[in-house]
Design a protein around this motif. Structure first.
Motif, PDB file in Angstrom:
ATOM      1  N   GLY A 118      -0.833 -22.139 -61.271  1.00 15.21           N
ATOM      2  CA  GLY A 118      -1.269 -21.368 -60.101  1.00 15.21           C
ATOM      3  C   GLY A 118      -2.147 -20.209 -60.530  1.00 15.21           C
ATOM      4  N   LEU A 119      -2.712 -19.498 -59.560  1.00 11.73           N
ATOM      5  CA  LEU A 119      -3.580 -18.370 -59.876  1.00 11.73           C
ATOM      6  C   LEU A 119      -2.776 -17.221 -60.487  1.00 11.73           C
ATOM      7  CD1 LEU A 119      -5.834 -18.110 -56.679  1.00 11.73           C
ATOM      8  CD2 LEU A 119      -6.361 -19.208 -58.863  1.00 11.73           C
ATOM      9  N   GLN A 120      -3.491 -16.346 -61.182  1.00  6.82           N
ATOM     10  CA  GLN A 120      -2.842 -15.144 -61.707  1.00  6.82           C
ATOM     11  C   GLN A 120      -2.332 -14.304 -60.533  1.00  6.82           C
ATOM     12  OE1 GLN A 120      -4.917 -13.095 -64.854  1.00  6.82           O
ATOM     13  NE2 GLN A 120      -4.245 -11.136 -64.073  1.00  6.82           N
ATOM     14  N   GLY A 121      -1.122 -13.805 -60.664  1.00  5.19           N
ATOM     15  CA  GLY A 121      -0.560 -12.969 -59.595  1.00  5.19           C
ATOM     16  C   GLY A 121       0.146 -13.761 -58.514  1.00  5.19           C
ATOM     17  N   ALA A 122       0.122 -15.097 -58.627  1.00  7.14           N
ATOM     18  CA  ALA A 122       0.776 -15.928 -57.608  1.00  7.14           C
ATOM     19  C   ALA A 122       2.294 -15.740 -57.635  1.00  7.14           C
ATOM     20  CB  ALA A 122       0.430 -17.396 -57.822  1.00  7.14           C
ATOM     21  N   GLY A 123       2.799 -15.407 -58.818  1.00  7.36           N
ATOM     22  CA  GLY A 123       4.252 -15.220 -58.941  1.00  7.36           C
ATOM     23  C   GLY A 123       4.901 -16.259 -59.835  1.00  7.36           C
ATOM     24  N   LYS A 124       4.110 -16.877 -60.742  1.00  7.07           N
ATOM     25  CA  LYS A 124       4.641 -17.929 -61.619  1.00  7.07           C
ATOM     26  C   LYS A 124       5.722 -17.405 -62.555  1.00  7.07           C
ATOM     27  CE  LYS A 124       0.627 -18.800 -63.360  1.00  7.07           C
ATOM     28  NZ  LYS A 124      -0.088 -17.908 -62.444  1.00  7.07           N
ATOM     29  N   THR A 125       5.398 -16.301 -63.246  1.00  3.00           N
ATOM     30  CA  THR A 125       6.329 -15.804 -64.261  1.00  3.00           C
ATOM     31  C   THR A 125       7.639 -15.364 -63.606  1.00  3.00           C
ATOM     32  OG1 THR A 125       4.401 -15.125 -65.528  1.00  3.00           O
ATOM     33  CG2 THR A 125       6.507 -14.209 -66.219  1.00  3.00           C
ATOM     34  N   THR A 126       7.511 -14.702 -62.458  1.00  2.11           N
ATOM     35  CA  THR A 126       8.707 -14.281 -61.719  1.00  2.11           C
ATOM     36  C   THR A 126       9.513 -15.507 -61.307  1.00  2.11           C
ATOM     37  OG1 THR A 126       7.325 -12.495 -60.835  1.00  2.11           O
ATOM     38  CG2 THR A 126       9.450 -12.858 -59.761  1.00  2.11           C
ATOM     39  N   LEU A 127       8.796 -16.513 -60.832  1.00  2.62           N
ATOM     40  CA  LEU A 127       9.442 -17.737 -60.353  1.00  2.62           C
ATOM     41  C   LEU A 127      10.162 -18.471 -61.481  1.00  2.62           C
ATOM     42  CD1 LEU A 127       8.724 -21.107 -59.698  1.00  2.62           C
ATOM     43  CD2 LEU A 127       9.929 -19.683 -58.041  1.00  2.62           C
ATOM     44  N   GLY A 181      11.791 -17.365 -64.006  1.00  2.00           N
ATOM     45  CA  GLY A 181      13.136 -16.810 -64.201  1.00  2.00           C
ATOM     46  C   GLY A 181      14.087 -17.222 -63.090  1.00  2.00           C
ATOM     47  N   LYS A 182      13.568 -17.205 -61.864  1.00  2.00           N
ATOM     48  CA  LYS A 182      14.415 -17.564 -60.714  1.00  2.00           C
ATOM     49  C   LYS A 182      14.826 -19.028 -60.766  1.00  2.00           C
ATOM     50  CE  LYS A 182      12.096 -14.422 -57.580  1.00  2.00           C
ATOM     51  NZ  LYS A 182      11.502 -14.287 -56.267  1.00  2.00           N
ATOM     52  N   LEU A 183      13.858 -19.869 -61.092  1.00  2.00           N
ATOM     53  CA  LEU A 183      14.143 -21.304 -61.142  1.00  2.00           C
ATOM     54  C   LEU A 183      15.140 -21.601 -62.264  1.00  2.00           C
ATOM     55  CD1 LEU A 183      13.467 -24.116 -60.027  1.00  2.00           C
ATOM     56  CD2 LEU A 183      11.507 -24.200 -61.586  1.00  2.00           C
ATOM     57  N   GLY A 206       6.105 -11.008 -72.547  1.00  2.00           N
ATOM     58  CA  GLY A 206       7.170 -10.008 -72.425  1.00  2.00           C
ATOM     59  C   GLY A 206       7.861 -10.093 -71.073  1.00  2.00           C
ATOM     60  N   GLN A 207       7.065 -10.281 -70.030  1.00  2.00           N
ATOM     61  CA  GLN A 207       7.625 -10.371 -68.673  1.00  2.00           C
ATOM     62  C   GLN A 207       8.548 -11.591 -68.542  1.00  2.00           C
ATOM     63  OE1 GLN A 207       4.561 -10.486 -65.665  1.00  2.00           O
ATOM     64  NE2 GLN A 207       6.035 -11.069 -64.106  1.00  2.00           N
ATOM     65  N   LEU A 208       8.132 -12.689 -69.169  1.00  2.00           N
ATOM     66  CA  LEU A 208       8.969 -13.897 -69.117  1.00  2.00           C
ATOM     67  C   LEU A 208      10.277 -13.657 -69.884  1.00  2.00           C
ATOM     68  CD1 LEU A 208       8.851 -16.830 -67.987  1.00  2.00           C
ATOM     69  CD2 LEU A 208       8.242 -17.547 -70.292  1.00  2.00           C
ATOM     70  N   LEU A 230       6.099 -21.694 -52.558  1.00  2.00           N
ATOM     71  CA  LEU A 230       5.478 -20.605 -51.804  1.00  2.00           C
ATOM     72  C   LEU A 230       6.136 -19.297 -52.212  1.00  2.00           C
ATOM     73  CD1 LEU A 230       5.602 -22.199 -48.249  1.00  2.00           C
ATOM     74  CD2 LEU A 230       3.552 -21.872 -49.630  1.00  2.00           C
ATOM     75  N   THR A 231       5.330 -18.328 -52.614  1.00  2.00           N
ATOM     76  CA  THR A 231       5.913 -17.036 -52.995  1.00  2.00           C
ATOM     77  C   THR A 231       5.559 -15.977 -51.954  1.00  2.00           C
ATOM     78  OG1 THR A 231       3.983 -16.357 -54.248  1.00  2.00           O
ATOM     79  CG2 THR A 231       5.679 -17.583 -55.454  1.00  2.00           C
ATOM     80  N   LYS A 232       6.248 -14.870 -52.053  1.00  2.00           N
ATOM     81  CA  LYS A 232       5.994 -13.683 -51.218  1.00  2.00           C
ATOM     82  C   LYS A 232       6.179 -13.987 -49.738  1.00  2.00           C
ATOM     83  CE  LYS A 232       2.963 -12.323 -54.948  1.00  2.00           C
ATOM     84  NZ  LYS A 232       1.786 -11.660 -55.444  1.00  2.00           N
ATOM     85  N   ALA A 258      10.914 -21.621 -52.152  1.00  2.00           N
ATOM     86  CA  ALA A 258      10.255 -20.431 -51.609  1.00  2.00           C
ATOM     87  C   ALA A 258      10.793 -19.217 -52.351  1.00  2.00           C
ATOM     88  CB  ALA A 258      10.545 -20.309 -50.126  1.00  2.00           C
ATOM     89  N   SER A 259       9.896 -18.279 -52.601  1.00  2.00           N
ATOM     90  CA  SER A 259      10.290 -17.036 -53.244  1.00  2.00           C
ATOM     91  C   SER A 259      10.122 -15.928 -52.212  1.00  2.00           C
ATOM     92  CB  SER A 259       9.380 -16.815 -54.452  1.00  2.00           C
ATOM     93  OG  SER A 259       9.543 -15.511 -54.949  1.00  2.00           O
ATOM     94  N   THR A 260      11.160 -15.108 -52.093  1.00  2.00           N
ATOM     95  CA  THR A 260      11.169 -14.138 -50.987  1.00  2.00           C
ATOM     96  C   THR A 260      11.378 -12.703 -51.471  1.00  2.00           C
ATOM     97  OG1 THR A 260      13.529 -14.605 -50.746  1.00  2.00           O
ATOM     98  CG2 THR A 260      12.043 -15.822 -49.297  1.00  2.00           C
TER      99      THR A 260
HETATM  100  P1  GDP Z   1       1.883 -14.653 -62.278  1.00  2.17           P
HETATM  101  O1  GDP Z   1       0.614 -13.984 -62.716  1.00  2.17           O
HETATM  102  O2  GDP Z   1       1.602 -15.866 -61.441  1.00  2.17           O
HETATM  103  O3  GDP Z   1       2.826 -14.955 -63.402  1.00  2.17           O
HETATM  104  O4  GDP Z   1       2.605 -13.626 -61.258  1.00  2.17           O
HETATM  105  P2  GDP Z   1       3.842 -12.659 -61.489  1.00  2.17           P
HETATM  106  O5  GDP Z   1       5.103 -13.437 -61.594  1.00  2.17           O
HETATM  107  O6  GDP Z   1       3.551 -11.695 -62.574  1.00  2.17           O
HETATM  108  O7  GDP Z   1       3.880 -11.915 -60.072  1.00  2.17           O
HETATM  109  C1  GDP Z   1       2.821 -11.063 -59.636  1.00  2.17           C
HETATM  110  C2  GDP Z   1       3.433  -9.897 -58.829  1.00  2.17           C
HETATM  111  O8  GDP Z   1       4.019 -10.391 -57.633  1.00  2.17           O
HETATM  112  C3  GDP Z   1       4.540  -9.182 -59.562  1.00  2.17           C
HETATM  113  O9  GDP Z   1       4.414  -7.800 -59.288  1.00  2.17           O
HETATM  114  C4  GDP Z   1       5.809  -9.743 -58.960  1.00  2.17           C
HETATM  115  O10 GDP Z   1       6.866  -8.812 -59.017  1.00  2.17           O
HETATM  116  C5  GDP Z   1       5.378  -9.995 -57.540  1.00  2.17           C
HETATM  117  N1  GDP Z   1       6.112 -11.086 -56.893  1.00  2.17           N
HETATM  118  C6  GDP Z   1       6.345 -12.338 -57.364  1.00  2.17           C
HETATM  119  N2  GDP Z   1       7.016 -13.085 -56.458  1.00  2.17           N
HETATM  120  C7  GDP Z   1       7.211 -12.290 -55.366  1.00  2.17           C
HETATM  121  C8  GDP Z   1       7.835 -12.492 -54.075  1.00  2.17           C
HETATM  122  O11 GDP Z   1       8.341 -13.564 -53.718  1.00  2.17           O
HETATM  123  N3  GDP Z   1       7.814 -11.430 -53.216  1.00  2.17           N
HETATM  124  C9  GDP Z   1       7.253 -10.244 -53.555  1.00  2.17           C
HETATM  125  N4  GDP Z   1       7.285  -9.269 -52.639  1.00  2.17           N
HETATM  126  N5  GDP Z   1       6.657 -10.020 -54.746  1.00  2.17           N
HETATM  127  C10 GDP Z   1       6.639 -11.029 -55.644  1.00  2.17           C
END
Ligand code: GDP
Length: 304
Positions: A107-116, A118-120, A145-147, A255-257, A281-283
């Motif tokens: 996915g694109l940068q900032g989409a929430g992959k790295t956060t996801l 950990g959740k998954l 580091g974030q991962l 789907l994130t956010k 879904a990520s919320t």
């Molecule tokens: P990556 O570049 O795809 O790896 O994206 P990151 O996992 O670093 O997420 C980018 C930003 O979005 C970070 O500040 C996360 O904390 C935030 N983020 C990720 N998922 C969610 C979500 O479901 N809801 C909200 N509000 N923020 C999120």
């Protein structure tokens, strides 16, 4: 999320329910209002067009004409069609016959992959799996580091090229394809039954990133490739999803956010235009802000 779409549809349905018999003009009027509400929610134009055509055809048919409560019947049709564009049935992960099951995130940068990731991992661990995370986003400073932080929170180990890399300034180096391949050998040795690979994204779709993701996918033979998309990106969602579908032929969407107050159209467009199911879904930013995606529940959230 979906608040304004929900309110608009509720107002439309209120008018409809008050009527006894429905004329063609009533159905036309309702279809027009639903169309506007979906477009204002940023649902992609072709998706709206197809949706309205299906709802209208059914609303003009015998299931409504013969119903004792035609208004209610139309609401039911809209509900069923919404479930349809959200992918119909809930789609669970397909686990490989011979572990490890390899799941790649793209996915694109900032989409929430790295956060996801950990959740998954936490979700699968709770279900009795022994997942391992793999850091293949070697482009974004501190993605490794974030991962690692996400892995620690989830209580899941992280395979990284340089385990120590975690500062904001220090970039990880190495070949992501080689890291991914090595990680599978490591997973086999350590008996991990699921491997979740985090990959690099860019701010926009770019050929080099797509080639890298495709190379990782084929090198490890990923069983599932999940396309992670920020549901706030509005009309761009369709083009981005199509580009990733062509580039990595993903198997499911995350789907994130969905906690944001965006209009939510992406959620309604992506599954439909790619023909791939939304799986999670990520919320929110926390480990627990994660749901298995149920199309029927999401439709109910929109219509209730
Ligand atoms: P990556 O570049 O795809 O790896 O994206 P990151 O996992 O670093 O997420 C980018 C930003 O979005 C970070 O500040 C996360 O904390 C935030 N983020 C990720 N998922 C969610 C979500 O479901 N809801 C909200 N509000 N923020 C999120």
């Amino acid at each position: 999320m979906f608040n304004s779409l929900s309110d608009r549809l509720a107002a439309t349905f209120k008018n409809l329910r008050g009527k006894g018999k429905l004329t063609e003009a009533d159905i036309d009027g309702t279809a027009r209002e639903i169309r506007r509400a979906l477009l204002d929610a940023d649902v992609a134009v072709p998706v709206v067009r197809e949706f309205i055509a299906r709802v209208k055809a059914r609303a003009l048919g015998t299931e409504v004409a013969q119903s004792l409560n035609p208004g209610q019947q139309v609401v039911k049709i809209v509900n069923e069609e919404l479930v349809g564009i959200l992918g119909g049935e809930t789609r669970e992960l397909h686990f490989a016959k011979h572990p490890p099951t390899i799941i790649m995130l793209a996915g694109l940068q900032g989409a929430g992959k790295t956060t996801l990731a950990g959740k998954l991992a936490a979700h699968l661990k709770n279900r009795g799996h022994q997942p391992m995370l793999v850091a293949c986003d070697l482009q974004r400073p501190n993605a490794v580091g974030q991962l690692q932080v996400g892995g620690e929170r989830a209580g899941v180990p992280v395979y990284a090229p340089h385990p120590g890399v975690s500062s904001e300034t220090e970039e990880a180096t190495g070949d992501p394809v080689a890291v991914a391949e090595d990680s599978i050998t490591h997973a086999n040795e350590k008996l991990h039954d699921v491997v979740i690979i985090d990959t690099a994204g860019r701010l926009g779709v770019d050929e080099e990133m797509m080639t890298q993701a495709a190379n990782i996918k084929s090198a490890v033979g990923a069983h599932e490739t999940l396309f992670v998309i920020d549901s706030m990106i509005g009309q761009d969602a369709v083009n981005t999803a199509q580009a990733f579908n062509e580039g990595v032929n993903f198997t499911g969407v995350v789907l994130t956010k969905l906690d944001g107050d965006a209009r939510g159209g992406a959620a309604l467009s992506v599954a439909q235009v790619t023909g791939k199911p939304v799986m999670y879904a990520s919320t929110g930013e926390g480990l627990k802000d994660f749901e298995v995606f149920h199309p029927d529940r999401m439709a109910r959230r929109i219509l209730d």
